[in-house]
Design a protein around this motif. Structure first.
Motif, PDB file in Angstrom:
ATOM      1  N   ILE A   1     -10.590 -37.043   4.615  1.00 14.95           N
ATOM      2  CA  ILE A   1     -10.087 -36.790   3.272  1.00 14.95           C
ATOM      3  C   ILE A   1      -8.636 -37.220   3.155  1.00 14.95           C
ATOM      4  O   ILE A   1      -8.249 -37.933   2.245  1.00 14.95           O
TER       5      ILE A   1
ATOM      6  N   PRO B   1     -20.660 -30.940  -1.918  1.00 11.34           N
ATOM      7  CA  PRO B   1     -19.454 -30.556  -2.646  1.00 11.34           C
ATOM      8  C   PRO B   1     -18.940 -29.225  -2.154  1.00 11.34           C
ATOM      9  O   PRO B   1     -19.676 -28.422  -1.590  1.00 11.34           O
ATOM     10  N   THR B   2     -17.684 -28.976  -2.371  1.00 15.19           N
ATOM     11  CA  THR B   2     -17.118 -27.683  -2.048  1.00 15.19           C
ATOM     12  C   THR B   2     -16.277 -27.215  -3.216  1.00 15.19           C
ATOM     13  O   THR B   2     -15.826 -28.010  -4.032  1.00 15.19           O
ATOM     14  N   GLU B   3     -16.084 -25.921  -3.289  1.00 15.87           N
ATOM     15  CA  GLU B   3     -15.204 -25.376  -4.331  1.00 15.87           C
ATOM     16  C   GLU B   3     -14.407 -24.247  -3.748  1.00 15.87           C
ATOM     17  O   GLU B   3     -14.953 -23.358  -3.100  1.00 15.87           O
ATOM     18  N   THR B   4     -13.112 -24.286  -3.951  1.00 18.81           N
ATOM     19  CA  THR B   4     -12.228 -23.246  -3.461  1.00 18.81           C
ATOM     20  C   THR B   4     -11.204 -22.960  -4.533  1.00 18.81           C
ATOM     21  O   THR B   4     -10.451 -23.836  -4.910  1.00 18.81           O
TER      22      THR B   4
ATOM     23  N   TYR C   1     -18.026 -34.547  -4.740  1.00 17.98           N
ATOM     24  CA  TYR C   1     -16.776 -33.992  -5.251  1.00 17.98           C
ATOM     25  C   TYR C   1     -16.402 -32.715  -4.527  1.00 17.98           C
ATOM     26  O   TYR C   1     -17.207 -32.112  -3.803  1.00 17.98           O
ATOM     27  N   SER C   2     -15.166 -32.267  -4.747  1.00 18.34           N
ATOM     28  CA  SER C   2     -14.703 -30.938  -4.368  1.00 18.34           C
ATOM     29  C   SER C   2     -13.848 -30.391  -5.496  1.00 18.34           C
ATOM     30  O   SER C   2     -13.092 -31.140  -6.122  1.00 18.34           O
TER      31      SER C   2
ATOM     32  N   LEU D   1     -10.869 -27.768  -5.965  1.00 17.11           N
ATOM     33  CA  LEU D   1      -9.891 -27.091  -5.118  1.00 17.11           C
ATOM     34  C   LEU D   1      -9.180 -25.942  -5.815  1.00 17.11           C
ATOM     35  O   LEU D   1      -8.614 -25.077  -5.164  1.00 17.11           O
TER      36      LEU D   1
ATOM     37  N   GLU E   1      -9.152 -31.315  -8.463  1.00 15.24           N
ATOM     38  CA  GLU E   1     -10.448 -31.749  -7.949  1.00 15.24           C
ATOM     39  C   GLU E   1     -10.367 -33.107  -7.263  1.00 15.24           C
ATOM     40  O   GLU E   1      -9.382 -33.834  -7.397  1.00 15.24           O
TER      41      GLU E   1
ATOM     42  N   ARG F   1     -12.806 -36.680  -5.982  1.00 17.95           N
ATOM     43  CA  ARG F   1     -14.026 -37.476  -5.984  1.00 17.95           C
ATOM     44  C   ARG F   1     -14.012 -38.359  -4.742  1.00 17.95           C
ATOM     45  O   ARG F   1     -13.006 -39.009  -4.440  1.00 17.95           O
TER      46      ARG F   1
ATOM     47  N   ASN G   1     -10.791 -41.882  -1.910  1.00 15.40           N
ATOM     48  CA  ASN G   1     -10.716 -40.568  -2.551  1.00 15.40           C
ATOM     49  C   ASN G   1      -9.801 -40.643  -3.757  1.00 15.40           C
ATOM     50  O   ASN G   1      -8.759 -41.299  -3.715  1.00 15.40           O
TER      51      ASN G   1
ATOM     52  N   GLU H   1      -5.759 -29.087   0.618  1.00 12.71           N
ATOM     53  CA  GLU H   1      -5.733 -27.635   0.791  1.00 12.71           C
ATOM     54  C   GLU H   1      -4.331 -27.152   1.148  1.00 12.71           C
ATOM     55  O   GLU H   1      -3.862 -26.121   0.655  1.00 12.71           O
TER      56      GLU H   1
END
Length: 251
Positions: free
Chosen positions: A7, A57-60, A137-138, A140, A160, A162, A174, A228
């Motif tokens: 990433i 995908p992740t979501e935080t 996607y993520s 954040l 976010e 992609r 990215n 992050e």
């Protein structure tokens, strides 16, 4: 930079996005779903994907550790048309670039003391777009912005990413951006390219910017090599506070 990994290394795509900021013209209606962000329109077409649906995908909404404190002193800036205002750190500068926008439109750029572009605010953004490509996607960070609600719909601030797994150029692999959006939150295994805008008369507006961990502007915080980690920096916390403070003038 350390621990860049897949990433972080690919995140230099932000350089491509940021390089276009100075050459932005008036927003135009997108005719294809390029990873456009009205904060820095227009962008180049999205890289071709290579069946990247296997990247989950992740979501935080909040990261580990304690976020750094925000700036101590803040000012209020009212847009030249007198319709919107926002808070910003006193040491930052708001540059009026309306001469580069459509007649009557607002175009502002927020810079830190070292000249690093942190966000742009634009009005009269044309918001129509089609989604013919979906990308891993993520998410954040995600925060509602109720002050900008229109017709019962509340936009949100989103940070976010992609991911274009088939793209070999680390400048494009990215795309990471933050801004206010009236679009539905991404869900499922993939999402449309990033297009940050929020509903605002007469069409739409945008307020946000891009994340680029390879930015070498003096004064950057050390050891920030992933999105992050960036999320917990003073700079990001100040940007988040500034962008989410956008509201109708007088409120």
């Amino acid at each position: 930079m350390r621990r860049l990994g897949a990433i972080g290394t690919a995140a230099s795509a932000g350089l491509l996005v940021a390089a276009l900021l100075g050459a932005c013209g008036a927003p135009a209606a997108p005719v294809s779903p390029s990873p456009s962000m009205p904060t820095v329109p227009p962008l180049t077409s999205a890289p071709a994907t290579g069946g990247g649906g296997d990247v989950p995908p992740t979501e935080t909404s909040s990261g580990p550790g304690t976020p750094a404190p925000t700036a101590a002193n803040w000012k209020i800036f009212k847009t030249p048309d007198g319709k919107l205002q926002f808070d910003y750190p006193a040491e930052w500068t708001v540059k009026d670039r309306s001469a580069e926008a459509a007649s009557g439109a607002v175009f502002l750029e927020v810079l830190n003391p070292h000249g690093k572009s942190l966000a742009t605010l634009r009005t009269d953004v044309v918001t129509g777009a089609e989604c013919t490509q979906r990308i891993p996607y993520s998410v954040l960070d995600l925060v509602p912005v109720p002050a900008l609600a229109q017709q019962g719909a509340t936009p949100h601030f989103i940070f976010e990413l992609r991911l274009y797994p088939a793209e070999k150029d680390p400048m494009k692999a990215n795309v990471m951006a933050y801004g206010i959006s009236s679009a539905p939150k991404p869900s499922g295994p993939d999402a449309c390219p990033i297009f940050h805008f929020f509903t605002w008369p007469p069409s739409g507006a945008s307020f946000g910017g891009v994340y680029n961990p390879f930015d070498t502007t003096p004064g950057n915080e050390p050891n920030v090599d992933t999105p992050e980690a960036y999320r917990n920096t003073s700079e990001y916390q100040d940007i988040r506070k500034m962008v989410t403070s956008l509201r109708p003038a007088g409120q």
